[in-house]
Design a protein around this motif. Structure first.
Motif, PDB file in Angstrom:
ATOM      1  N   SER A  21       0.826  -1.199   0.000  1.00 44.47           N
ATOM      2  CA  SER A  21       0.000   0.000   0.000  1.00 44.47           C
ATOM      3  C   SER A  21       0.862   1.252   0.000  1.00 44.47           C
ATOM      4  O   SER A  21       1.990   1.237   0.480  1.00 44.47           O
ATOM      5  CB  SER A  21      -0.887  -0.017   1.228  1.00 44.47           C
ATOM      6  N   CYS A  22       0.313   2.348  -0.543  1.00 45.96           N
ATOM      7  CA  CYS A  22       1.026   3.621  -0.501  1.00 45.96           C
ATOM      8  C   CYS A  22       0.818   4.273   0.847  1.00 45.96           C
ATOM      9  O   CYS A  22       1.244   5.397   1.059  1.00 45.96           O
ATOM     10  CB  CYS A  22       0.526   4.549  -1.579  1.00 45.96           C
ATOM     11  N   CYS A  25      -4.511   3.852   2.136  1.00 44.86           N
ATOM     12  CA  CYS A  25      -5.573   2.981   2.628  1.00 44.86           C
ATOM     13  C   CYS A  25      -5.379   2.629   4.094  1.00 44.86           C
ATOM     14  O   CYS A  25      -6.338   2.447   4.823  1.00 44.86           O
ATOM     15  CB  CYS A  25      -5.607   1.698   1.807  1.00 44.86           C
ATOM     16  N   CYS A  89      -5.882  -0.859  -5.051  1.00 48.13           N
ATOM     17  CA  CYS A  89      -4.698  -1.703  -5.182  1.00 48.13           C
ATOM     18  C   CYS A  89      -4.981  -3.135  -4.741  1.00 48.13           C
ATOM     19  O   CYS A  89      -4.575  -4.089  -5.400  1.00 48.13           O
ATOM     20  CB  CYS A  89      -3.559  -1.140  -4.342  1.00 48.13           C
ATOM     21  N   CYS A 119      -9.815   4.969  -3.950  1.00 49.85           N
ATOM     22  CA  CYS A 119      -8.394   5.263  -3.783  1.00 49.85           C
ATOM     23  C   CYS A 119      -8.288   6.612  -3.105  1.00 49.85           C
ATOM     24  O   CYS A 119      -8.228   7.619  -3.741  1.00 49.85           O
ATOM     25  CB  CYS A 119      -7.688   5.301  -5.135  1.00 49.85           C
ATOM     26  N   CYS A 120      -8.294   6.611  -1.789  1.00 50.39           N
ATOM     27  CA  CYS A 120      -8.575   5.447  -0.947  1.00 50.39           C
ATOM     28  C   CYS A 120     -10.043   5.439  -0.519  1.00 50.39           C
ATOM     29  O   CYS A 120     -10.685   6.471  -0.585  1.00 50.39           O
ATOM     30  CB  CYS A 120      -7.686   5.518   0.284  1.00 50.39           C
TER      31      CYS A 120
HETATM   32  S1  SF4 Z   1      -5.773   2.229  -3.432  1.00 49.41           S
HETATM   33 FE1  SF4 Z   1      -4.862   4.256  -3.574  1.00 49.41          FE
HETATM   34  S2  SF4 Z   1      -4.643   4.898  -1.440  1.00 49.41           S
HETATM   35 FE2  SF4 Z   1      -4.954   2.709  -1.437  1.00 49.41          FE
HETATM   36  S3  SF4 Z   1      -2.915   1.820  -1.438  1.00 49.41           S
HETATM   37 FE3  SF4 Z   1      -3.570   1.963  -3.579  1.00 49.41          FE
HETATM   38  S4  SF4 Z   1      -2.775   3.899  -4.287  1.00 49.41           S
HETATM   39 FE4  SF4 Z   1      -2.708   3.948  -2.046  1.00 49.41          FE
END
Ligand code: SF4
Lengths: 170, 289
Positions: A21-22, A25, A89, A119-120
């Motif tokens: 994950s970035c 989330c 993701c 997202c998210c």
């Molecule tokens: S869905 Fe968006 S916010 Fe969540 S981990 Fe992926 S890139 Fe990040």
């Protein structure tokens, strides 16, 4: 519906695993625990221990490094159990899906029960996803009873891991 | 003969009612704690949902002996509660209670998870801290009633508190450790820890965890029962005071952060044993005069 089935719906314990994950989330998932959203009013507790958990909440896409950990966590959870994929993701691989080391969404390796897109996603959507997963657990518990008569627990575990999903969208 | 039957009925009633009271108290604890943190909180029956759910989960035993230890934990806790309602020997209750705790520690030690082992070691340190205080409490009770039997506490014309005020404070202090509440929640706690996951209970799952939870309820009722002893007459005052003490525990739980085990050991021995010994010396001098 037995008393245990009723209790099961009111007490989902979750374990949250962050794949690639970035962190967006994850922040939203942890926001559910704050006084504003307070998931404990539904009996949801973030136990952080696969052996106690009912629901595996996964954020981020699966890659070659963390697939082993993810499977390990899932296998350690006692049945009945559910998997919730939180965020674009975790559902499909999202923005990372073209990376050389990324397999894609969680459904590539585990049977996902509920997909929470976004997202998210907003905390409300995540809570809703976990509550929906509890409904799915009911059917799984019934299957477990049937399986208990025949199969070995080990074999059942293997079968459920290999199985692919029939997840519903939230 | 009728006495025996009466005793049996009393014990059976205690075994059935205690987990219900303990569960509701636990639920109230979670609700009130949530309100203190400005949250809405789970329903009061939440502990029962949790335990019932755990009973419905798959049985995964890490090894064959684990269940024996869990049952030992339950059995000895129930036994000491039974001895309390029959107004038996206080010293014996303390030892049986210690046995129950040791069972849990052995269960946690029998697995290979390092989290579980650290939790078990911390639990042993906790026992080391509070057991002397509990024993001194029993000595204090003996000095003021000339008997180890709980029955004699009820025969006193004055509440025990008048002769054991400092020991009572020491006992409340120790209660926080026994209930594994913050600031002494380092062997396990209701919520997972950052460094220890669930400590002692990490490797127990499903029905085993449910039994451990239920044993916590028995423990809680037993400990509140011991507080009640200090105000045995009339008994409802004792129960009221016990509930007030439990509320106090919740407040302490919510306003304090976890301390280190060294801190706990040092201060429990200094404050706990210090208070208890002062009380005993005072009693000794008073008895002599
Ligand atoms: S869905 Fe968006 S916010 Fe969540 S981990 Fe992926 S890139 Fe990040």
């Amino acid at each position: 519906m037995g008393i245990i089935d009723k209790a099961r719906k009111k007490s989902p314990w979750i374990i949250h695993y962050d794949c690639t994950s970035c962190n967006g989330c994850d922040i939203e998932t942890l926001a559910c625990l704050t006084p504003l959203y307070d998931v404990e009013r539904f009996g949801i507790i973030n136990v952080g221990n696969p052996k106690h958990a009912d629901v595996l909440v996964v954020t981020g896409s699966v890659n070659k490094r963390n697939v082993r950990v993810l499977k390990n966590l899932y296998n350690q959870m006692p049945d009945p159990k559910a998997v919730v994929a939180v965020g674009a993701c975790a559902c499909t691989g999202g923005i990372f899906s073209d990376c050389y080391n990324v397999y894609g969404g969680v459904n590539k390796v585990l049977p996902v029960d509920v997909y929470v897109p976004g997202c998210c996603p907003r905390p409300e959507a995540i809570i809703d996803g976990i509550v929906q997963a509890m409904d799915k657990l009911e059917g799984k518990a019934r299957n477990m009873k049937h399986a208990a008569s025949g199969k070995q627990p080990e074999a059942a575990l293997q079968a459920s891991t290999g199985n692919n999903n029939d997840g519903a969208n939230t | 003969m009728t006495d025996v039957i009466k005793d049996i009925i009393l014990v059976v009633a205690a075994i059935i009612v205690a987990p219900i009271i303990g569960g509701i108290l636990n639920g109230l604890d979670r609700k009130i704690s949530a309100r203190m943190q400005n949250r809405y909180g789970p329903p009061i029956l939440q502990p029962f949902y949790d335990v019932l759910k755990l009973f419905g989960k798959e049985r995964i035993a890490v090894n064959q002996t684990q269940m024996v230890y869990v049952l030992g934990y339950l059995f000895f806790a129930v036994a000491s509660l039974g001895m309390l309602v029959l107004k038996q020997d206080l010293l014996m209750i303390m030892f049986v209670l210690a046995f129950s705790n040791i069972s849990l520690v052995m269960g946690a030690m029998s697995v290979r998870s390092p989290y579980s082992k650290i939790g078990a070691q911390r639990e042993i340190i906790q026992m080391m801290a509070y057991e002397p205080v509990l024993l001194l409490m029993v000595v204090g009770v003996f000095m003021s009633t000339n008997s180890f039997m709980i029955k004699s506490v009820f025969d006193l014309d004055k509440p025990l508190l008048y002769s054991l005020p400092l020991i009572f404070i020491a006992f409340i202090y120790v209660l926080t450790i026994k209930l594994r509440k913050s600031p002494f929640d380092f062997s396990t706690s209701h919520h997972g820890h950052q460094e220890l996951i669930k400590g002692l209970t990490t490797e127990f799952s499903g029905p085993q965890l449910a039994i451990i939870e239920m044993t916590h309820w028995y423990d809680l009722v037993l400990l509140l029962g011991l507080i009640t002893l200090f105000f045995a007459k009339p008994i409802w005052v004792g129960i009221l005071i016990a509930l007030v003490c439990y509320f106090l525990e919740m407040v302490i739980d919510n306003i304090s952060a976890r301390v280190t085990w060294k801190w706990m050991l040092k201060y429990t021995w200094i404050i706990g044993i210090g208070l208890a010994l002062t009380n005993i010396i005072w009693l000794y001098l008073k008895n002599r005069a």
